[in-house]
Scaffold this motif. Structure first.
Motif, PDB file in Angstrom:
ATOM      1  N   ALA A 561       0.664  -4.143  -4.242  1.00 43.63           N
ATOM      2  CA  ALA A 561      -0.264  -5.251  -3.995  1.00 43.63           C
ATOM      3  C   ALA A 561      -0.170  -5.755  -2.565  1.00 43.63           C
ATOM      4  O   ALA A 561      -1.142  -6.296  -2.025  1.00 43.63           O
ATOM      5  N   ASP A 562       1.016  -5.589  -1.950  1.00 43.68           N
ATOM      6  CA  ASP A 562       1.204  -6.044  -0.561  1.00 43.68           C
ATOM      7  C   ASP A 562       1.280  -4.884   0.414  1.00 43.68           C
ATOM      8  O   ASP A 562       1.627  -5.072   1.578  1.00 43.68           O
ATOM      9  N   ASP A 563       0.984  -3.681  -0.055  1.00 45.75           N
ATOM     10  CA  ASP A 563       1.143  -2.487   0.775  1.00 45.75           C
ATOM     11  C   ASP A 563      -0.084  -2.310   1.684  1.00 45.75           C
ATOM     12  O   ASP A 563      -1.231  -2.275   1.204  1.00 45.75           O
ATOM     13  N   ASP A 564       0.176  -2.221   2.964  1.00 47.96           N
ATOM     14  CA  ASP A 564      -0.923  -1.976   3.900  1.00 47.96           C
ATOM     15  C   ASP A 564      -1.403  -0.531   3.844  1.00 47.96           C
ATOM     16  O   ASP A 564      -2.490  -0.209   4.339  1.00 47.96           O
ATOM     17  N   ASP A 565      -0.573   0.335   3.273  1.00 50.80           N
ATOM     18  CA  ASP A 565      -0.950   1.744   3.136  1.00 50.80           C
ATOM     19  C   ASP A 565      -1.821   1.882   1.888  1.00 50.80           C
ATOM     20  O   ASP A 565      -1.326   2.003   0.769  1.00 50.80           O
ATOM     21  N   LEU A 566      -3.129   1.831   2.074  1.00 56.47           N
ATOM     22  CA  LEU A 566      -4.030   1.847   0.935  1.00 56.47           C
ATOM     23  C   LEU A 566      -3.949   3.154   0.161  1.00 56.47           C
ATOM     24  O   LEU A 566      -4.159   3.178  -1.068  1.00 56.47           O
ATOM     25  N   ALA A 567      -3.622   4.231   0.843  1.00 59.08           N
ATOM     26  CA  ALA A 567      -3.517   5.519   0.153  1.00 59.08           C
ATOM     27  C   ALA A 567      -2.333   5.496  -0.837  1.00 59.08           C
ATOM     28  O   ALA A 567      -2.448   5.962  -1.972  1.00 59.08           O
ATOM     29  N   HIS A 568      -1.229   4.928  -0.380  1.00 54.83           N
ATOM     30  CA  HIS A 568      -0.072   4.839  -1.284  1.00 54.83           C
ATOM     31  C   HIS A 568      -0.348   3.869  -2.424  1.00 54.83           C
ATOM     32  O   HIS A 568       0.002   4.124  -3.582  1.00 54.83           O
ATOM     33  N   ALA A 569      -1.012   2.761  -2.107  1.00 53.62           N
ATOM     34  CA  ALA A 569      -1.364   1.807  -3.152  1.00 53.62           C
ATOM     35  C   ALA A 569      -2.251   2.470  -4.195  1.00 53.62           C
ATOM     36  O   ALA A 569      -2.105   2.225  -5.404  1.00 53.62           O
ATOM     37  N   ALA A 570      -3.157   3.319  -3.734  1.00 47.72           N
ATOM     38  CA  ALA A 570      -4.040   4.019  -4.672  1.00 47.72           C
ATOM     39  C   ALA A 570      -3.246   4.977  -5.551  1.00 47.72           C
ATOM     40  O   ALA A 570      -3.550   5.133  -6.744  1.00 47.72           O
ATOM     41  N   GLN A 571      -2.225   5.617  -4.976  1.00 45.87           N
ATOM     42  CA  GLN A 571      -1.382   6.509  -5.776  1.00 45.87           C
ATOM     43  C   GLN A 571      -0.638   5.745  -6.874  1.00 45.87           C
ATOM     44  O   GLN A 571      -0.555   6.190  -8.020  1.00 45.87           O
ATOM     45  N   VAL A 572      -0.118   4.586  -6.499  1.00 44.82           N
ATOM     46  CA  VAL A 572       0.577   3.769  -7.492  1.00 44.82           C
ATOM     47  C   VAL A 572      -0.394   3.320  -8.572  1.00 44.82           C
ATOM     48  O   VAL A 572      -0.084   3.373  -9.779  1.00 44.82           O
ATOM     49  N   THR A 573      -1.574   2.877  -8.150  1.00 46.50           N
ATOM     50  CA  THR A 573      -2.576   2.440  -9.123  1.00 46.50           C
ATOM     51  C   THR A 573      -2.922   3.564 -10.094  1.00 46.50           C
ATOM     52  O   THR A 573      -2.984   3.374 -11.309  1.00 46.50           O
ATOM     53  N   ASP A 574      -3.152   4.762  -9.549  1.00 42.92           N
ATOM     54  CA  ASP A 574      -3.494   5.900 -10.414  1.00 42.92           C
ATOM     55  C   ASP A 574      -2.366   6.201 -11.398  1.00 42.92           C
ATOM     56  O   ASP A 574      -2.612   6.508 -12.571  1.00 42.92           O
ATOM     57  N   ALA A 575      -1.116   6.117 -10.921  1.00 40.48           N
ATOM     58  CA  ALA A 575       0.022   6.402 -11.802  1.00 40.48           C
ATOM     59  C   ALA A 575       0.098   5.387 -12.932  1.00 40.48           C
ATOM     60  O   ALA A 575       0.311   5.738 -14.105  1.00 40.48           O
ATOM     61  N   VAL A 576      -0.104   4.115 -12.607  1.00 41.30           N
ATOM     62  CA  VAL A 576      -0.010   3.079 -13.638  1.00 41.30           C
ATOM     63  C   VAL A 576      -1.190   3.171 -14.593  1.00 41.30           C
ATOM     64  O   VAL A 576      -1.035   3.028 -15.816  1.00 41.30           O
ATOM     65  N   LEU A 577      -2.371   3.424 -14.066  1.00 44.27           N
ATOM     66  CA  LEU A 577      -3.532   3.580 -14.947  1.00 44.27           C
ATOM     67  C   LEU A 577      -3.368   4.785 -15.859  1.00 44.27           C
ATOM     68  O   LEU A 577      -3.793   4.759 -17.030  1.00 44.27           O
TER      69      LEU A 577
END
Length: 1022
Positions: A561-577
């Motif tokens: 949620a606080d990660d400026d690296d949007l690509a990594h944030a998207a990876q985390v989101t995909d993993a949790v989803l």
């Protein structure tokens, strides 16, 4: 006439000549023979005969066979025949038999046992007549023959004036040496044997003694005399026995060698040439039914006890009695060899698969020699490979071995042995022996701490083997630091904090999901090592729901949620989803799902997952709505934007709504609410996460504190979220939605209760809607059918009239004044005007009755009250100057301030408490200054007022506490004292005393005109 083949005549002549020349020599020989026969060798005849047989076989180099035949017929001869194979009797042997301590075996082979020339004397314990016959001839020893020869020689000596010999013979009274004078004999040994010793037993006692000795003949004799391979025992009173094949019943180990000459320096001359040492140990074979004799053999039995569970035959030096081992360096040397030989035998047994711990000496020694031998044996065993390793080949020496003190499960120990060198399994029965041998004992916890954490170990096999043992809680505690390999290649100590994934769940997740979650701190056990043991030891085995609620998953979501690296944030989101999609309730859903399909603790932070809005901007999940959903029609898309279509197409409405994307109005649960306390702005605080989507939350908790006090625990609180995002023209739809959806409706209608307070407080939704909804609602309004006076409360706003009564009550509607809460009263009283405003009587009465009714618990404490003040009657008055009148009598006391009346039948104390005002009786005593004139109450009053007193007091000037009043009542009921200045006052006082204030006018009418009962009836009936 028997030929003198052994020169017996010469031997006899020499001995008789020695006795003749020195009668003292006769005495010495007789005493020596008697000592051996009656002392040292009194119970050794069979053993000594067997020893001679063994020596004969050794000298001839043939297998030794011994026949022991006892004939003890009372009516016939009582004889013991000891026949043996081997070297026959010769002249040197005869000379040795006829001498004391001059053995003919001094220069014999090392395997011969007899060396001292005294063992044959044992026959004298049971016989006076002995024949030794062989294939080469025979000799006889006879007490009677010796006695005759001595008598003849003594007589000749006496005839020549030398009576000493005769005197010595007489003095001995027949106790003469029978074995010094050999005689020719014609006897022959039994067929098949080379030599036989025939003992003509002295009597039945001697026969019984021999029979007892024969009964003891067994394996120990053959083990002590290895030159013998067979002993046949024949007793005419018992079945014949053949003792042979001892190695079938005993494990035998032998060692021999040569001793340094210096060790024999203190031994007798005859022994110094015997430098060969030999040690034989024999251990019973399991199930053979034999046991060690418990004494040391050297090589024949001694009186030295032996506590080791084995038979020992050793060339130990003996004292002259041949019953005890002589102390000295020679004994020490032989004991050293004996200990090494015992260790070698046990090593052989252990190598063959036998458990040898039962052969280790434990307990206390049985004597000095036993103690010395045990000490040496233990020292030798400590360095001897004896113990079977828990895993692997070969044996382990005790000094290099480790056992687990608190683990007895064989499979578990074996498994640990695969990764721990030197680990052995010792059953409980062998633990004492292991301690004697110095085996290192360690606890399971200590062993586990030392387990290597490297690669290549078969962790699955280890865990499976340890699983049964872990059923014991103590074992589980000891396994707390067990190494656990993780899927990322690391190994951690302890199962707690690790995650064992169900294979089906692991297969359902995308390959990158677990990698992302592991990077976020999820410690997933290597699937190859995933075993039930780890779960028993504290590892988590979550299903999809529990895994979703795992702290590591939460940490990953908060970090993205606080990660400026949007690509990594998207990876985390995909993993949790991906993980959310594995939830059964989500997987099986056809459309949007309620937020409660995810774990309650996860609902708040899952909304922080970064998704893409329809305009392409990243947004947290709880800041988005599902296109085409009720939420999209009710909420302002400038506040909550629609989620991107490609995101919706990829994950579907069930996954997205599960993580917080709005498909409808939602209820957020805020945990552990405390009045007046706002949760810290901390992402690790579930309350802070939950309250983040609730507009005005801080004001709401302050509102709760204002109502009941700060710091009171409320607990978990359900709140309707996103009310601040409602579209301007959607409020009526929102209210209708809230009223129709059970969970939304409950969040609105359920009052909040603070711990320790009885006051019901508005829900968050009710508070928010009453203060912020458009069009604005009155703070409080009257429901249809309310008993509130017209104009005092506004009616239900027309725009909200379609809502049901329960919803309207939550929004501020009341059915009566008694339902008003503390904040509501402030609003209502403000509508009556400022202090001093006259209040119509009917309005004032409704207000006072509402306060007395107390429909809402708690303290109202208004700033202004409706009270009696001055000639105007009911007016608005400052609460600070008001008091509650305890009874109508106090209404006259305008000196106390503005008076709040209490309706008949109400409790003045309760009213005062609700209004937070003092009572009049608390400010003044209420005492009549002067007594009046007592008069009876007129007739007829008692019929109207059953509880009225019978008398009253008339006053011209009535004062109470110095203040003028028209009437007063002290007490109540028939015992009350009523004071009055005129008839109307008396009527009021009597009605008040009787508790019938509503009949005061009727009483007055009766007092004025007792003849007008119709008028009284009119007043009573209305």
């Amino acid at each position: 006439m028997t030929a003198d083949v052994f020169g017996t005549a010469a031997l006899r002549g020499a001995v008789l000549e020695a006795w003749r020349a020195s009668p003292a020599r006769l005495r010495e020989d007789a005493n020596t023979e008697e000592d051996h026969a009656r002392g040292y060798y009194r119970d050794r005849v069979v053993v000594e005969l067997a020893q001679n047989a063994a020596d004969a076989a050794a000298r001839a180099g043939v297998p030794g066979r011994l026949l022991l035949r006892l004939t003890s017929d009372p009516d016939g001869p009582r004889t013991l025949v000891a026949a043996n194979t081997g070297a026959p009797l010769d002249a040197a042997g005869v000379a040795s038999l006829a001498s004391m301590r001059a053995s003919a075996k001094r220069d014999g082979p090392p395997s011969t046992v007899g060396r001292f020339g005294v063992g044959f004397a044992a026959v004298r314990a049971v016989a006076d007549d002995v024949v030794v016959c062989s294939t080469t001839g025979a000799v006889r020893f006879s007490l009677d023959a010796t006695r005759a020869a001595l008598a003849e020689t003594a007589a000749r000596e006496a005839a020549h004036g030398r009576p000493d010999l005769a005197a010595e013979v007489d003095r001995r009274e027949g106790s003469l040496p029978a074995l010094r004078l050999p005689w020719e004999a014609a006897d022959r040994p039994p067929a098949g044997y080379d030599t036989a010793v025939v003992l003509h037993l002295r009597d039945d006692a001697a026969a019984d003694a021999v029979r007892g000795l024969l009964a003891e003949v067994g394996d120990a004799l053959l083990l002590a005399l290895p030159a013998l391979v067979e002993v046949v025992v024949e007793d005419d009173a018992a079945p014949a026995r053949r003792v042979t094949g001892v190695t079938d019943r005993w494990h035998v180990g032998t060692a021999e060698g040569e001793l340094p000459l210096a060790l024999l320096a203190d031994r007798p001359v005859e022994e110094r040439s015997a430098r060969r040492w030999r040690v034989t140990w024999a251990v019973p074979r399991p199930g053979a039914g034999v046991r060690p004799p418990g004494v040391v053999h050297a090589p024949t039995p001694t009186d030295e006890p032996l506590s080791l569970p084995a038979l020992l035959v050793a060339t130990l030096p003996l004292d002259p009695s041949r019953r005890h081992v002589a102390a000295g360096p020679l004994t020490h040397a032989v004991l050293d060899h004996a200990a090494d030989a015992y260790a070698a035998l046990l090593a052989d047994l252990a190598a063959s698969g036998r458990d040898v711990l039962d052969l280790v000496p434990t307990g206390l020694p049985d004597g000095p020699l036993d103690a010395a031998l045990r000490e040496r044996v233990v020292a030798a065993l400590v360095r001897t490979p004896l113990l079977v390793p828990a895993a692997g080949e070969g044996l382990v020496a005790p000094r290099r071995a480790v056992l687990v003190r608190d683990l007895t499960d064989v499979a578990a120990v074996r498994a640990l042995g695969t990764v721990l060198t030197g680990l052995v399994h010792v059953p409980p029965a062998g633990r004492t022996a292991a301690r004697v041998l110095g085996v290192e004992e360690r606890t399971l916890a200590e062993v586990v701490d030392d387990l290597p954490a490297g690669e290549g170990l078969d962790w699955a096999a280890l865990y499976d083997a340890l699983e049964p043992a872990a059923a014991d809680p103590r074992t589980r505690e000891s396994l707390g630091a067990l190494p656990v390999p993780l899927a990322d290649g690391r190994t951690v100590r302890g199962a707690r904090g690790t995650v064992v994934l169900d294979p089906d769940l692991a297969d359902a997740l995308a390959p990158g999901t677990l990698a992302i979650l592991r990077a976020g701190g999820l410690r997933v056990v290597d699937p190859r090592a995933a075993r039930p043991l780890l779960v028993r030891l504290g590892a988590e085995q979550p299903d999809a729901s529990a895994l979703l609620a795992h702290p590591a998953v939460r940490a990953a979501v908060l970090a993205q949620a606080d990660d400026d690296d949007l690509a990594h944030a998207a990876q985390v989101t995909d993993a949790v989803l991906d993980l959310v999609a594995a939830l059964p309730a989500v997987r099986d859903a056809d459309g949007p799902v309620a937020a409660d399909v995810v774990p309650p603790d996860a609902a708040g932070w899952l909304g922080l997952l970064t998704l893409t809005a329809a305009d392409g901007e990243p947004s947290p999940a709880h800041g988005l709505v599902l296109p085409g959903s009720p939420a999209a029609g009710l909420l302002d898309d400038r506040v909550l934007a629609p989620v991107a279509i490609d995101v919706l197409d990829r994950w579907g409405p069930a996954v997205l709504t599960a993580v917080g994307v709005r498909a409808d109005l939602v209820v957020t649960r805020v945990p552990d609410v405390v009045t007046g306390v706002l949760a810290d702005d901390d992402p690790d605080d579930p309350a802070a996460l939950a309250a983040a989507s609730l507009d005005g939350w801080s004001e709401y908790v302050d509102h709760l504190a204002d109502a009941v006090g700060a710091g009171l625990y409320v607990g978990d609180l359900d709140a309707v979220a996103d009310l601040d995002a409602v579209a301007e023209d959607a409020w009526l739809g929102v209210l209708a939605r809230v009223a129709s959806r059970p969970r939304l409706r409950a969040a609105l209608l359920t009052p909040v209760r603070a711990e320790g307070s009885p006051v019901p407080l508005p829900s968050y939704a009710a508070w928010w809607l009453r203060t912020r909804v458009e069009p604005a609602l009155p703070a409080v309004f009257a429901l249809a059918g309310s008993d509130a006076p017209a104009g005092l409360l506004p009616p239900v706003p027309t725009a909200y009239a379609h809502l049901d009564a329960e919803v309207l009550r939550a929004l501020g509607g009341v059915g009566s004044l008694a339902e008003l809460g503390p904040a509501d009263w402030d609003e209502v009283l403000d509508r009556l005007g400022p202090p001093g405003t006259v209040v119509p009587p009917q309005v004032a009465g409704r207000v006072w009755r509402a306060w007395a009714a107390g429909g809402v618990p708690g303290t109202l404490a208004p700033d202004v009250v409706v009270a009696l003040a001055g000639p105007a009657g009911a007016v608005m008055a400052e609460a600070s100057s008001a008091v509650v009148a305890d009874s109508p009598a106090w209404w006259q006391r305008r000196d106390l301030g503005a008076l709040v009346p209490v309706p008949a039948g109400a409790d003045a104390a309760q009213v005062a408490e609700r209004l937070d005002l003092p009572r009049a009786s608390e400010l003044a005593e209420g005492r009549v200054d002067e007594p009046g004139e007592t008069e009876p109450v007129p007739e007829g009053v008692a019929e109207l007022l059953a509880g009225a007193p019978a008398v009253w007091e008339r006053h011209d000037d009535l004062r109470v506490d110095g203040e003028p009043v028209e009437w007063w009542v002290e007490g109540a009921g028939t015992d009350a004292r009523v004071h009055a200045v005129h008839v109307a006052a008396l009527a009021a006082g009597l009605a008040a005393a009787a508790g019938a204030w509503h009949l005061r006018a009727a009483v007055e009418a009766l007092l004025v005109d007792p003849g007008r009962p119709d008028a009284v009836l009119d007043l009573v009936l209305g």
